[in-house]
Design a protein around this motif. Structure first.
Motif, mmCIF file in Angstrom:
data_model
loop_
_atom_site.group_PDB
_atom_site.id
_atom_site.type_symbol
_atom_site.label_atom_id
_atom_site.label_comp_id
_atom_site.label_asym_id
_atom_site.label_seq_id
_atom_site.Cartn_x
_atom_site.Cartn_y
_atom_site.Cartn_z
ATOM 1 N N ASP A 14 0.963 -1.333 -0.088
ATOM 2 C CA ASP A 14 -0.160 0.013 0.101
ATOM 3 C C ASP A 14 0.931 1.135 0.140
ATOM 4 O O ASP A 14 1.968 1.276 0.611
ATOM 5 N N ALA A 15 0.427 2.148 -0.667
ATOM 6 C CA ALA A 15 1.257 3.520 -0.747
ATOM 7 C C ALA A 15 0.178 4.533 0.205
ATOM 8 O O ALA A 15 -0.905 4.569 0.176
ATOM 9 N N VAL A 16 1.071 5.001 0.905
ATOM 10 C CA VAL A 16 0.489 5.972 2.046
ATOM 11 C C VAL A 16 1.196 7.378 1.809
ATOM 12 O O VAL A 16 2.192 7.595 1.232
ATOM 13 N N PRO A 17 0.370 8.437 2.024
ATOM 14 C CA PRO A 17 0.828 9.806 1.599
ATOM 15 C C PRO A 17 1.964 10.227 2.375
ATOM 16 O O PRO A 17 2.167 10.004 3.700
ATOM 17 N N VAL A 18 2.830 11.020 1.680
ATOM 18 C CA VAL A 18 4.100 11.629 2.494
ATOM 19 C C VAL A 18 4.084 13.018 1.843
ATOM 20 O O VAL A 18 3.951 13.407 0.499
ATOM 21 N N GLU A 19 4.483 13.823 2.656
ATOM 22 C CA GLU A 19 4.434 15.351 2.444
ATOM 23 C C GLU A 19 5.960 15.850 2.300
ATOM 24 O O GLU A 19 6.425 15.665 3.449
ATOM 25 N N VAL A 20 6.407 16.332 1.206
ATOM 26 C CA VAL A 20 7.818 16.532 1.265
ATOM 27 C C VAL A 20 7.803 18.024 1.308
ATOM 28 O O VAL A 20 7.680 18.837 0.611
ATOM 29 N N GLU A 21 8.499 18.708 2.581
ATOM 30 C CA GLU A 21 8.504 20.156 2.574
ATOM 31 C C GLU A 21 9.838 20.520 2.768
ATOM 32 O O GLU A 21 10.763 20.000 3.048
ATOM 33 N N VAL A 22 10.019 21.544 1.608
ATOM 34 C CA VAL A 22 11.577 22.076 1.536
ATOM 35 C C VAL A 22 11.580 23.684 1.803
ATOM 36 O O VAL A 22 10.782 24.410 1.570
ATOM 37 N N ASP A 23 12.448 23.771 2.632
ATOM 38 C CA ASP A 23 12.611 25.146 3.286
ATOM 39 C C ASP A 23 14.181 25.738 2.783
ATOM 40 O O ASP A 23 15.216 24.996 3.011
ATOM 41 N N VAL A 24 14.129 26.705 2.063
ATOM 42 C CA VAL A 24 15.275 27.295 1.596
ATOM 43 C C VAL A 24 15.405 28.582 2.295
ATOM 44 O O VAL A 24 14.614 29.619 2.015
ATOM 45 N N SER A 25 16.421 29.057 2.968
ATOM 46 C CA SER A 25 16.467 30.256 4.005
ATOM 47 C C SER A 25 18.185 30.532 3.853
ATOM 48 O O SER A 25 18.825 29.984 3.457
ATOM 49 N N PRO A 26 18.254 31.818 4.143
ATOM 50 C CA PRO A 26 19.438 32.462 4.107
ATOM 51 C C PRO A 26 20.336 31.714 5.181
ATOM 52 O O PRO A 26 20.038 31.427 6.059
ATOM 53 N N GLY A 27 21.734 31.428 4.988
ATOM 54 C CA GLY A 27 22.788 31.077 5.803
ATOM 55 C C GLY A 27 23.682 30.374 5.058
ATOM 56 O O GLY A 27 23.719 30.537 3.835
ATOM 57 N N LEU A 28 24.730 29.604 6.075
ATOM 58 C CA LEU A 28 25.687 29.040 5.250
ATOM 59 C C LEU A 28 25.071 27.709 4.335
ATOM 60 O O LEU A 28 24.205 27.053 4.858
ATOM 61 N N PRO A 29 25.613 27.628 3.112
ATOM 62 C CA PRO A 29 25.203 26.686 2.299
ATOM 63 C C PRO A 29 25.310 25.170 2.851
ATOM 64 O O PRO A 29 26.384 24.821 3.431
ATOM 65 N N SER A 30 24.141 24.771 3.109
ATOM 66 C CA SER A 30 23.950 23.114 3.703
ATOM 67 C C SER A 30 22.553 22.523 2.807
ATOM 68 O O SER A 30 21.761 23.218 2.538
ATOM 69 N N PHE A 31 22.563 21.367 3.119
ATOM 70 C CA PHE A 31 21.513 20.571 2.564
ATOM 71 C C PHE A 31 21.185 19.418 3.561
ATOM 72 O O PHE A 31 22.066 18.408 3.579
ATOM 73 N N MET A 32 20.202 19.363 4.142
ATOM 74 C CA MET A 32 19.572 18.333 5.188
ATOM 75 C C MET A 32 18.351 17.759 4.986
ATOM 76 O O MET A 32 17.576 18.393 4.537
ATOM 77 N N VAL A 33 18.465 16.422 5.029
ATOM 78 C CA VAL A 33 17.245 15.710 4.860
ATOM 79 C C VAL A 33 16.831 15.011 6.225
ATOM 80 O O VAL A 33 17.576 14.228 6.802
#
Length: 426
Positions: A14-33
């Motif tokens: 079964d597939a269940v809903p997942v919401e992917v929230e992406v926030d891009v804000s000022p600061g040192l470049p980084s990418f976190m999941v």
């Protein structure tokens, strides 16, 4: 800026809903999941970064935080690459937020921005139908998802998906694939000469859904008979075909579009683990018993399977389903299959053979037959002896009935057998 993209996670079939929230804000470049990702989801950061840049789109030199909600559900696989990339672009106003609210998407990104197929496209489309949303998937998964009556768009690259969502170049709707033939291109029962009793037992098992054990010397034709058993089963109904297709889609085993209209036939090697047979693993996956749902599971060299693997068959044979419980979750897979097994009468295989004497001691025979427990044998309805035929018997044997002929007559009165004939055949 915050962007939200709809996607899905597979829990069992079964597939269940997942919401992917992406926030891009000022600061040192980084990418976190965050949001309980596995290794494949965590590595999406590098795939998304390279795919966006190689597609000629801007990638922000900012602090990027991706949250996969709900946070307590384990997220697995590369299917979140596309929604994460679209969320990053939407947070930079490269993709309209309104367009993302009206679609559910999934897909794996290559470093050049092309989209690779993902497992579970049929299950994703079923969720899209429940939510009354169109599905945006890789072009390689579009036909599979189009099996469900829901709008499906297949994108070949990330740039195609962006142009579709911005309205520059709308993607065409994917047409449902043509149904596969009801009859599998398998071997014909007419190829088997002689073995009248064994073929009759096979027909009884197929007509009544009985589990069958064939016992005979090496070379007697047990495996040859079992390979022709799947053709004796009737074609699947649409509801049954959808069940089977969902399982194979979740396992990533669909090689082309179209419902699987023929009963599945699975034949694992006797070295298979209990997790491979019943399902499970650190990341629960359907096992052979679930992949054989609505079809046949053939176990050759039956006593050579591990005792633990064989004993795990007892509950699925009784209940028609498998429940796999782990510390974080419990998943259930359907497993209503028909078991056909084959074994030698003794370790050397020649017990009862008129031409080759048996070299086993009584103790060896007892130990060999004791590998199969009483509760497991109790779930096998029919047992038939398959003797090894001589060259003269094979030469004189007449041509047998074809698979198509036997299948056509499988529902007539002569095949609606009562308990008396079943016991007599055993």
């Amino acid at each position: 800026m915050l962007a939200r993209v709809r996607s899905a996670a597979l829990v069992g079939v079964d597939a269940v809903p997942v919401e992917v929230e992406v926030d891009v804000s000022p600061g040192l470049p980084s990418f976190m999941v965050v949001g309980l990702p596995d290794q494949a989801v965590s590595e999406a950061r590098e795939r998304v970064r390279a795919a966006i840049r190689n597609s000629g789109l801007p990638f922000p030199a900012a602090r990027i935080t991706v949250n996969l909600a709900p946070a307590d559900l384990r997220k697995e696989g590369p299917l979140y690459d596309l929604p994460i990339a679209l969320g990053v672009l939407a947070a930079q106003e490269q993709v309209p937020l309104e367009a993302l609210r009206g679609v559910i998407c999934a897909g794996e990104l290559a470093l050049d921005g092309s989209l690779r197929p993902v497992a579970g496209a049929v299950n994703l489309a079923l969720l899209a139908a429940e939510l009354d949303l169109p599905a945006l998937v890789p072009a390689g998964s579009a036909e599979e998802a189009a099996l469900i009556e829901v709008p499906v768009y297949g994108a070949g690259t990330l740039l195609d998906a962006v142009r579709h969502l911005t309205g520059q170049t709308p993607l065409p709707l994917t047409a449902p694939p043509q149904p596969e033939a009801d009859w599998p291109a398998g071997p014909d029962l007419a190829d088997v000469k002689g073995q009248t009793a064994a073929k009759r037992a096979l027909e009884i098992a197929a007509a009544g859904g009985h589990n069958l054990l064939m016992v005979g010397s090496p070379g007697s034709g047990k495996t040859m008979l079992a390979r022709r058993a799947a053709g004796l089963l009737p074609p699947l109904t649409r509801a049954e075909a959808l069940e089977v297709t969902r399982i194979h889609s979740a396992a990533g085993l669909l090689t082309r579009g179209g419902l699987l209209g023929a009963a599945p036939y699975r034949h694992p090697h006797h070295t298979v683990s209990d997790a491979g047979l019943i399902g499970g693993g650190s990341i629960p996956k359907p096992g052979e018993v679930s992949l054989a749902h609505r079809g046949l599971l053939f176990l050759d060299e039956f006593p050579e399977f591990s005792r633990k693997a064989l004993e795990t068959l007892r509950q699925p044979l009784e209940d028609g389903r498998v429940t796999i419980s782990r510390a974080r979750a419990s998943v259930e897979y359907p497993a209503r299959f028909q078991l056909i097994a084959a074994m030698n009468p003794c370790p050397c295989g020649h017990l009862g053979d008129p031409e080759r004497p048996c070299t086993c001691t009584p103790a060896q025979r007892t130990r060999y037959q004791a590998r199969l427990s009483g509760p497991l044998l109790d779930r096998i309805d029919l047992t038939v002896q398959v003797p090894r035929l001589t060259v003269d018997e094979l030469t004189r044997a007449p041509q047998g009935e074809s698979t198509a002929h036997v299948n056509k007559n499988a529902n007539c009165d002569s095949y609606k057998l009562g308990e008396t004939e079943v016991r007599r055949a055993a």
